[in-house]
Design a protein around this motif. Structure first.
Motif, PDB file in Angstrom:
ATOM      1  N   SER A  29       0.814  -1.209   0.000  1.00 61.78           N
ATOM      2  CA  SER A  29       0.000   0.000   0.000  1.00 61.78           C
ATOM      3  C   SER A  29       0.851   1.264   0.000  1.00 61.78           C
ATOM      4  O   SER A  29       0.346   2.363  -0.204  1.00 61.78           O
ATOM      5  N   ALA A  30       2.161   1.119   0.241  1.00 61.11           N
ATOM      6  CA  ALA A  30       3.067   2.259   0.270  1.00 61.11           C
ATOM      7  C   ALA A  30       3.835   2.372  -1.037  1.00 61.11           C
ATOM      8  O   ALA A  30       4.047   1.373  -1.727  1.00 61.11           O
ATOM      9  N   ARG A  31       4.280   3.578  -1.363  1.00 60.71           N
ATOM     10  CA  ARG A  31       5.093   3.758  -2.559  1.00 60.71           C
ATOM     11  C   ARG A  31       6.495   3.230  -2.290  1.00 60.71           C
ATOM     12  O   ARG A  31       6.999   3.283  -1.168  1.00 60.71           O
ATOM     13  N   THR A  32       7.130   2.761  -3.338  1.00 56.37           N
ATOM     14  CA  THR A  32       8.430   2.107  -3.155  1.00 56.37           C
ATOM     15  C   THR A  32       9.522   3.062  -2.704  1.00 56.37           C
ATOM     16  O   THR A  32      10.520   2.629  -2.126  1.00 56.37           O
ATOM     17  N   PHE A  33       9.346   4.376  -2.964  1.00 59.93           N
ATOM     18  CA  PHE A  33      10.395   5.294  -2.550  1.00 59.93           C
ATOM     19  C   PHE A  33      10.470   5.425  -1.032  1.00 59.93           C
ATOM     20  O   PHE A  33      11.436   5.946  -0.490  1.00 59.93           O
ATOM     21  N   SER A  34       9.439   4.935  -0.334  1.00 60.62           N
ATOM     22  CA  SER A  34       9.436   5.001   1.122  1.00 60.62           C
ATOM     23  C   SER A  34      10.116   3.791   1.762  1.00 60.62           C
ATOM     24  O   SER A  34      10.298   3.753   2.978  1.00 60.62           O
ATOM     25  N   GLY A  42      13.243   0.532   1.513  1.00 63.60           N
ATOM     26  CA  GLY A  42      14.517   0.165   0.923  1.00 63.60           C
ATOM     27  C   GLY A  42      14.418  -1.056   0.033  1.00 63.60           C
ATOM     28  O   GLY A  42      15.025  -1.129  -1.026  1.00 63.60           O
ATOM     29  N   ALA A  43      13.629  -2.035   0.490  1.00 65.74           N
ATOM     30  CA  ALA A  43      13.573  -3.299  -0.231  1.00 65.74           C
ATOM     31  C   ALA A  43      12.288  -4.033   0.109  1.00 65.74           C
ATOM     32  O   ALA A  43      11.603  -3.706   1.080  1.00 65.74           O
ATOM     33  N   ALA A  81       8.214  -5.785   3.636  1.00 67.41           N
ATOM     34  CA  ALA A  81       8.690  -4.497   3.133  1.00 67.41           C
ATOM     35  C   ALA A  81       9.501  -3.847   4.239  1.00 67.41           C
ATOM     36  O   ALA A  81       9.035  -3.753   5.387  1.00 67.41           O
ATOM     37  N   ARG A  82      10.710  -3.383   3.930  1.00 70.81           N
ATOM     38  CA  ARG A  82      11.636  -2.943   4.981  1.00 70.81           C
ATOM     39  C   ARG A  82      12.550  -1.840   4.505  1.00 70.81           C
ATOM     40  O   ARG A  82      12.635  -1.556   3.327  1.00 70.81           O
ATOM     41  N   GLY A  83      13.206  -1.251   5.465  1.00 65.38           N
ATOM     42  CA  GLY A  83      14.201  -0.239   5.169  1.00 65.38           C
ATOM     43  C   GLY A  83      13.590   1.103   4.806  1.00 65.38           C
ATOM     44  O   GLY A  83      12.370   1.268   4.747  1.00 65.38           O
ATOM     45  N   GLY A  84      14.457   2.077   4.573  1.00 69.29           N
ATOM     46  CA  GLY A  84      13.981   3.417   4.266  1.00 69.29           C
ATOM     47  C   GLY A  84      13.152   3.953   5.403  1.00 69.29           C
ATOM     48  O   GLY A  84      13.487   3.780   6.576  1.00 69.29           O
TER      49      GLY A  84
END
Length: 119
Positions: free
Chosen positions: A25-30, A32-33, A98-101
């Motif tokens: 549900s989140a954009r990938t720029f938010s 890390g991987a 979904a993790r990082g950033g």
């Protein structure tokens, strides 16, 4: 809060293929991987594969190298796990992560999808 929706699990005979998908549900720029983990009955959750959104770098567990392929689409915030030459020992619940950033670690987990490989 990030939601991850997995699909594509099922029952397959040894040697067969399945393709799992995970939509975030989140954009990938938010983040890390994104990654796939799996947990078999009575065992700990283990890493399967990961893809970095910034570099498209991919990583695999030794047990799936050459058989599984992780790929992703930034625009759709979706990753796929193509699983070929499946073995009974691949049987597990597969979880998307979904993790990082901005998400930090360990990040967010999907609900899991069952993969069963019959011999």
């Amino acid at each position: 809060q990030v939601q991850l929706v997995e699909s594509g699990g099922g029952l397959v005979q040894a040697g067969g293929s399945l393709r799992l998908s995970c939509a975030a549900s989140a954009r990938t720029f938010s983040m890390g991987a994104m990654a796939w983990f799996r947990q078999a009955p009575g065992k700990e959750r283990e890493f399967v594969a990961a893809i970095s959104w910034s570099s498209s770098y991919t990583d695999y567990a030794d047990s799936v190298k050459g058989r599984f392929t992780i790929s992703g689409d930034n625009a759709k915030s979706t990753v796929w796990l193509q699983m070929n030459s499946l073995k009974p020992e691949d049987t597990a619940v597969y979880y998307c992560n979904a993790r990082g950033g901005a998400l930090g670690y360990p990040g967010y987990w999907g609900q899991g999808t069952q993969v069963t490989v019959s011999s």
